[in-house]
Motif scaffolding. Structure first.
Motif, PDB file in Angstrom:
ATOM      1  N   GLN A 150    -117.786 -38.627  67.601  1.00 36.39           N
ATOM      2  CA  GLN A 150    -116.408 -38.744  67.147  1.00 36.39           C
ATOM      3  C   GLN A 150    -116.226 -38.074  65.794  1.00 36.39           C
ATOM      4  N   ALA A 151    -115.062 -37.462  65.614  1.00 38.03           N
ATOM      5  CA  ALA A 151    -114.712 -36.838  64.340  1.00 38.03           C
ATOM      6  C   ALA A 151    -113.567 -37.624  63.722  1.00 38.03           C
ATOM      7  N   PHE A 152    -113.684 -37.906  62.424  1.00 42.31           N
ATOM      8  CA  PHE A 152    -112.668 -38.661  61.697  1.00 42.31           C
ATOM      9  C   PHE A 152    -112.219 -37.849  60.492  1.00 42.31           C
ATOM     10  N   VAL A 153    -110.937 -37.571  60.393  1.00 40.38           N
ATOM     11  CA  VAL A 153    -110.397 -36.849  59.246  1.00 40.38           C
ATOM     12  C   VAL A 153    -110.504 -37.758  58.033  1.00 40.38           C
ATOM     13  N   SER A 154    -111.198 -37.291  56.996  1.00 40.11           N
ATOM     14  CA  SER A 154    -111.335 -38.119  55.796  1.00 40.11           C
ATOM     15  C   SER A 154    -110.554 -37.558  54.612  1.00 40.11           C
ATOM     16  N   SER A 155    -110.438 -36.235  54.532  1.00 44.15           N
ATOM     17  CA  SER A 155    -109.675 -35.606  53.455  1.00 44.15           C
ATOM     18  C   SER A 155    -109.402 -34.158  53.844  1.00 44.15           C
ATOM     19  N   ALA A 156    -108.662 -33.445  53.016  1.00 44.99           N
ATOM     20  CA  ALA A 156    -108.398 -32.033  53.281  1.00 44.99           C
ATOM     21  C   ALA A 156    -109.650 -31.189  53.091  1.00 44.99           C
ATOM     22  N   SER A 157    -110.645 -31.719  52.381  1.00 43.35           N
ATOM     23  CA  SER A 157    -111.842 -30.931  52.088  1.00 43.35           C
ATOM     24  C   SER A 157    -113.069 -31.318  52.910  1.00 43.35           C
ATOM     25  N   SER A 158    -112.959 -32.374  53.743  1.00 39.24           N
ATOM     26  CA  SER A 158    -114.106 -32.772  54.555  1.00 39.24           C
ATOM     27  C   SER A 158    -113.680 -33.675  55.701  1.00 39.24           C
ATOM     28  N   LEU A 159    -114.600 -33.831  56.666  1.00 40.49           N
ATOM     29  CA  LEU A 159    -114.375 -34.774  57.755  1.00 40.49           C
ATOM     30  C   LEU A 159    -115.683 -35.468  58.083  1.00 40.49           C
ATOM     31  N   GLU A 160    -115.579 -36.643  58.692  1.00 45.56           N
ATOM     32  CA  GLU A 160    -116.743 -37.444  59.042  1.00 45.56           C
ATOM     33  C   GLU A 160    -117.048 -37.299  60.522  1.00 45.56           C
ATOM     34  N   ILE A 161    -118.337 -37.263  60.865  1.00 44.33           N
ATOM     35  CA  ILE A 161    -118.806 -37.209  62.243  1.00 44.33           C
ATOM     36  C   ILE A 161    -119.700 -38.427  62.472  1.00 44.33           C
ATOM     37  N   ALA A 162    -119.470 -39.138  63.568  1.00 44.48           N
ATOM     38  CA  ALA A 162    -120.303 -40.286  63.927  1.00 44.48           C
ATOM     39  C   ALA A 162    -120.787 -40.114  65.360  1.00 44.48           C
ATOM     40  N   ILE A 163    -122.090 -40.303  65.570  1.00 44.31           N
ATOM     41  CA  ILE A 163    -122.683 -40.189  66.897  1.00 44.31           C
ATOM     42  C   ILE A 163    -123.326 -41.530  67.238  1.00 44.31           C
ATOM     43  N   THR A 164    -122.933 -42.097  68.369  1.00 47.84           N
ATOM     44  CA  THR A 164    -123.511 -43.373  68.810  1.00 47.84           C
ATOM     45  C   THR A 164    -123.985 -43.265  70.249  1.00 47.84           C
ATOM     46  N   GLN A 165    -125.031 -44.011  70.575  1.00 49.28           N
ATOM     47  CA  GLN A 165    -125.502 -44.121  71.948  1.00 49.28           C
ATOM     48  C   GLN A 165    -124.590 -45.099  72.674  1.00 49.28           C
ATOM     49  N   THR A 166    -124.194 -44.750  73.898  1.00 43.38           N
ATOM     50  CA  THR A 166    -123.263 -45.608  74.628  1.00 43.38           C
ATOM     51  C   THR A 166    -123.917 -46.893  75.106  1.00 43.38           C
ATOM     52  N   ASP A 167    -125.220 -46.864  75.407  1.00 41.30           N
ATOM     53  CA  ASP A 167    -125.851 -48.078  75.919  1.00 41.30           C
ATOM     54  C   ASP A 167    -126.148 -49.101  74.823  1.00 41.30           C
ATOM     55  N   SER A 168    -126.643 -48.659  73.682  1.00 36.64           N
ATOM     56  CA  SER A 168    -127.011 -49.595  72.613  1.00 36.64           C
ATOM     57  C   SER A 168    -125.962 -49.721  71.517  1.00 36.64           C
ATOM     58  N   GLN A 169    -124.987 -48.833  71.508  1.00 41.30           N
ATOM     59  CA  GLN A 169    -123.959 -48.789  70.458  1.00 41.30           C
ATOM     60  C   GLN A 169    -124.547 -48.551  69.073  1.00 41.30           C
ATOM     61  N   SER A 170    -125.766 -48.027  69.005  1.00 44.17           N
ATOM     62  CA  SER A 170    -126.394 -47.740  67.721  1.00 44.17           C
ATOM     63  C   SER A 170    -126.168 -46.275  67.357  1.00 44.17           C
ATOM     64  N   PHE A 171    -126.175 -45.999  66.065  1.00 44.20           N
ATOM     65  CA  PHE A 171    -126.033 -44.614  65.609  1.00 44.20           C
ATOM     66  C   PHE A 171    -127.238 -43.801  66.032  1.00 44.20           C
ATOM     67  N   ASP A 172    -127.015 -42.488  66.250  1.00 43.81           N
ATOM     68  CA  ASP A 172    -128.055 -41.634  66.819  1.00 43.81           C
ATOM     69  C   ASP A 172    -127.967 -40.232  66.227  1.00 43.81           C
ATOM     70  N   ASP A 173    -129.089 -39.698  65.728  1.00 41.65           N
ATOM     71  CA  ASP A 173    -129.149 -38.300  65.296  1.00 41.65           C
ATOM     72  C   ASP A 173    -129.326 -37.416  66.527  1.00 41.65           C
ATOM     73  N   ASP A 174    -128.659 -36.276  66.565  1.00 39.78           N
ATOM     74  CA  ASP A 174    -128.780 -35.354  67.696  1.00 39.78           C
ATOM     75  C   ASP A 174    -129.171 -33.965  67.223  1.00 39.78           C
ATOM     76  N   GLU A 175    -129.840 -33.216  68.121  1.00 40.99           N
ATOM     77  CA  GLU A 175    -130.353 -31.888  67.803  1.00 40.99           C
ATOM     78  C   GLU A 175    -129.262 -30.825  67.710  1.00 40.99           C
ATOM     79  N   CYS A 176    -128.190 -30.999  68.462  1.00 37.13           N
ATOM     80  CA  CYS A 176    -127.143 -29.980  68.492  1.00 37.13           C
ATOM     81  C   CYS A 176    -125.778 -30.646  68.320  1.00 37.13           C
TER      82      CYS A 176
END
Length: 115
Positions: free
Chosen positions: A82-108
């Motif tokens: 998911q992408a979240f607009v945080s300001s005109a100069s940046s945005l936040e990206i959050a990646i979660t696993q659907t089964d565990s709902q935990s945050f997850d680092d991804d290769e691409c």
């Protein structure tokens, strides 16, 4: 170039307007975050597992932009990016696993910003 010449060059027909991508990035979100390629992105800040800030080289005119993000790995897993607009100069990206709902680092991780 005028609007008609641009549409011709892009092979775009019809009367719908064309909106350009204002920033984009493809990066490795595992280990030390590394940008592979980008346009108008100065850096990625790793905020923790599966949590990133995309920083623009040139800010958007306001916070009314739209961002599309996707993430994946070499091994299939179910993840939500998911992408979240945080300001005109940046945005936040959050990646979660659907089964565990935990945050997850991804290769691409890929992001495109439109305004």
């Amino acid at each position: 170039a005028n609007a008609s010449e641009i549409k011709d060059a892009l092979n775009a027909s019809g009367s719908a307007p064309i909106y350009a991508c204002r920033a984009w990035v493809n990066f490795d979100g595992t280990g030390t975050v590394a940008i592979r390629e980008d346009g108008n992105v100065s850096s990625i800040t790793d905020q923790g597992t599966g949590d990133y800030t995309v920083n623009f080289t040139t800010a958007m005119p306001d916070n009314d932009y739209s961002a599309v993000a996707s993430a994946g790995q070499s091994v299939f897993h179910n993840a939500v990016c998911q992408a979240f607009v945080s300001s005109a100069s940046s945005l936040e990206i959050a990646i979660t696993q659907t089964d565990s709902q935990s945050f997850d680092d991804d290769e691409c991780v890929s992001v495109a910003v439109f305004r």
